[in-house]
Design a protein around this motif. Structure first.
Motif, PDB file in Angstrom:
ATOM      1  N   LYS A   1       0.822  -1.197   0.000  1.00 53.32           N
ATOM      2  CA  LYS A   1       0.000   0.000   0.000  1.00 53.32           C
ATOM      3  C   LYS A   1       0.861   1.255   0.000  1.00 53.32           C
ATOM      4  O   LYS A   1       0.439   2.314   0.416  1.00 53.32           O
ATOM      5  CB  LYS A   1      -0.928   0.000   1.222  1.00 53.32           C
ATOM      6  N   LEU A   2       2.093   1.130  -0.477  1.00 51.63           N
ATOM      7  CA  LEU A   2       2.997   2.265  -0.487  1.00 51.63           C
ATOM      8  C   LEU A   2       2.417   3.443  -1.252  1.00 51.63           C
ATOM      9  O   LEU A   2       2.566   4.586  -0.833  1.00 51.63           O
ATOM     10  CB  LEU A   2       4.345   1.847  -1.082  1.00 51.63           C
TER      11      LEU A   2
ATOM     12  N   MET B   1      -0.005   9.514  -0.434  1.00 52.49           N
ATOM     13  CA  MET B   1      -1.036  10.530  -0.294  1.00 52.49           C
ATOM     14  C   MET B   1      -1.150  11.033   1.142  1.00 52.49           C
ATOM     15  O   MET B   1      -1.745  12.067   1.389  1.00 52.49           O
ATOM     16  CB  MET B   1      -2.382   9.992  -0.792  1.00 52.49           C
ATOM     17  N   LEU B   2      -0.563  10.328   2.090  1.00 53.24           N
ATOM     18  CA  LEU B   2      -0.523  10.806   3.472  1.00 53.24           C
ATOM     19  C   LEU B   2       0.537  11.887   3.630  1.00 53.24           C
ATOM     20  O   LEU B   2       0.449  12.719   4.518  1.00 53.24           O
ATOM     21  CB  LEU B   2      -0.201   9.662   4.442  1.00 53.24           C
ATOM     22  N   GLY B   3       1.560  11.850   2.792  1.00 45.24           N
ATOM     23  CA  GLY B   3       2.632  12.835   2.888  1.00 45.24           C
ATOM     24  C   GLY B   3       3.521  12.638   4.096  1.00 45.24           C
ATOM     25  O   GLY B   3       4.137  13.573   4.581  1.00 45.24           O
TER      26      GLY B   3
ATOM     27  N   ASP C   1       3.404   9.904  -7.268  1.00 44.43           N
ATOM     28  CA  ASP C   1       2.424  10.425  -6.312  1.00 44.43           C
ATOM     29  C   ASP C   1       3.052  11.448  -5.380  1.00 44.43           C
ATOM     30  O   ASP C   1       2.473  12.502  -5.122  1.00 44.43           O
ATOM     31  CB  ASP C   1       1.807   9.283  -5.498  1.00 44.43           C
ATOM     32  N   ALA C   2       4.235  11.131  -4.864  1.00 47.06           N
ATOM     33  CA  ALA C   2       4.910  12.063  -3.957  1.00 47.06           C
ATOM     34  C   ALA C   2       5.273  13.350  -4.689  1.00 47.06           C
ATOM     35  O   ALA C   2       5.094  14.449  -4.153  1.00 47.06           O
ATOM     36  CB  ALA C   2       6.158  11.404  -3.364  1.00 47.06           C
ATOM     37  N   ALA C   3       5.766  13.242  -5.916  1.00 48.08           N
ATOM     38  CA  ALA C   3       6.138  14.426  -6.700  1.00 48.08           C
ATOM     39  C   ALA C   3       4.906  15.275  -7.006  1.00 48.08           C
ATOM     40  O   ALA C   3       4.929  16.503  -6.841  1.00 48.08           O
ATOM     41  CB  ALA C   3       6.829  14.007  -7.989  1.00 48.08           C
TER      42      ALA C   3
ATOM     43  N   VAL D   1       5.227  15.573 -13.615  1.00 52.86           N
ATOM     44  CA  VAL D   1       4.022  15.798 -12.805  1.00 52.86           C
ATOM     45  C   VAL D   1       4.338  16.524 -11.498  1.00 52.86           C
ATOM     46  O   VAL D   1       3.458  16.696 -10.661  1.00 52.86           O
ATOM     47  CB  VAL D   1       3.292  14.465 -12.506  1.00 52.86           C
ATOM     48  N   ALA D   2       5.579  16.963 -11.328  1.00 55.49           N
ATOM     49  CA  ALA D   2       6.017  17.564 -10.064  1.00 55.49           C
ATOM     50  C   ALA D   2       5.223  18.815  -9.704  1.00 55.49           C
ATOM     51  O   ALA D   2       5.024  19.694 -10.557  1.00 55.49           O
ATOM     52  CB  ALA D   2       7.510  17.905 -10.129  1.00 55.49           C
ATOM     53  N   ALA D   3       4.786  18.879  -8.445  1.00 53.57           N
ATOM     54  CA  ALA D   3       4.123  20.076  -7.937  1.00 53.57           C
ATOM     55  C   ALA D   3       5.096  21.243  -8.044  1.00 53.57           C
ATOM     56  O   ALA D   3       6.273  21.112  -7.732  1.00 53.57           O
ATOM     57  CB  ALA D   3       3.705  19.874  -6.477  1.00 53.57           C
ATOM     58  N   GLY D   4       4.621  22.370  -8.522  1.00 55.52           N
ATOM     59  CA  GLY D   4       5.480  23.537  -8.672  1.00 55.52           C
ATOM     60  C   GLY D   4       6.273  23.530  -9.957  1.00 55.52           C
ATOM     61  O   GLY D   4       7.086  24.430 -10.198  1.00 55.52           O
TER      62      GLY D   4
END
Length: 144
Positions: A54-55, A60-62, A91-93, A124-127
């Motif tokens: 479930k990694l 999504m928990l951050g 997902d983390a990015a 897909v990186a945020a920012g």
């Protein structure tokens, strides 16, 4: 201060569950805490049932600590979600969780693997490519 709890019945199970329960019990009560507790409970249920990793949900928990616990217990940081082809690093990015992305990378996550749509984590990186996550992805530290 109020505290979240996943329930004392979880304390009888695996060490991962105990670590997650301790972490969640230390969080202040809030809407975010309730969401984390709900997601953590779902992860714990899957761990108990010995289902697939479930990694991706943990991304999504951050929480880099929760990700590290799962990685230490054998979660594959390069395993795509079977239904979407998305990898934990994506997902983390996407969410902008730089510390979680770094934890994945330290555990062997490949930052050059495309997702099911052919996109890299940098895409897909945020920012965008010039934000903190994008800078990390363009120039990741080497982990020996």
């Amino acid at each position: 201060m109020h505290q979240c709890s996943l329930g004392t019945d979880l304390l009888e199970s695996s060490s991962l569950e105990k670590d997650l329960v301790v972490m969640v019990d230390k969080l202040p009560m809030s809407q975010q805490c309730a969401l984390v507790a709900k997601k953590a409970k779902g992860i714990l249920d899957c761990v108990r049932k010995s289902t697939t990793s479930k990694l991706r949900e943990v991304m999504m928990l951050g929480s880099p600590r929760v990700a590290e616990l799962l990685l230490q217990r054998g979660a594959d940081p390069n395993r795509p979600d079977p239904s979407t082809g998305c990898l934990p690093a994506h997902d983390a990015a996407r969410a902008g969780f730089l510390e979680t992305l770094a934890a994945l990378h330290r555990a062997g996550a490949r930052l050059d693997l495309p997702d099911g749509r052919g996109r890299l984590p940098l895409d897909v990186a945020a920012g965008g490519p010039h934000g903190a996550v994008g800078r990390y992805l363009r120039h990741p530290p080497s982990h020996a």
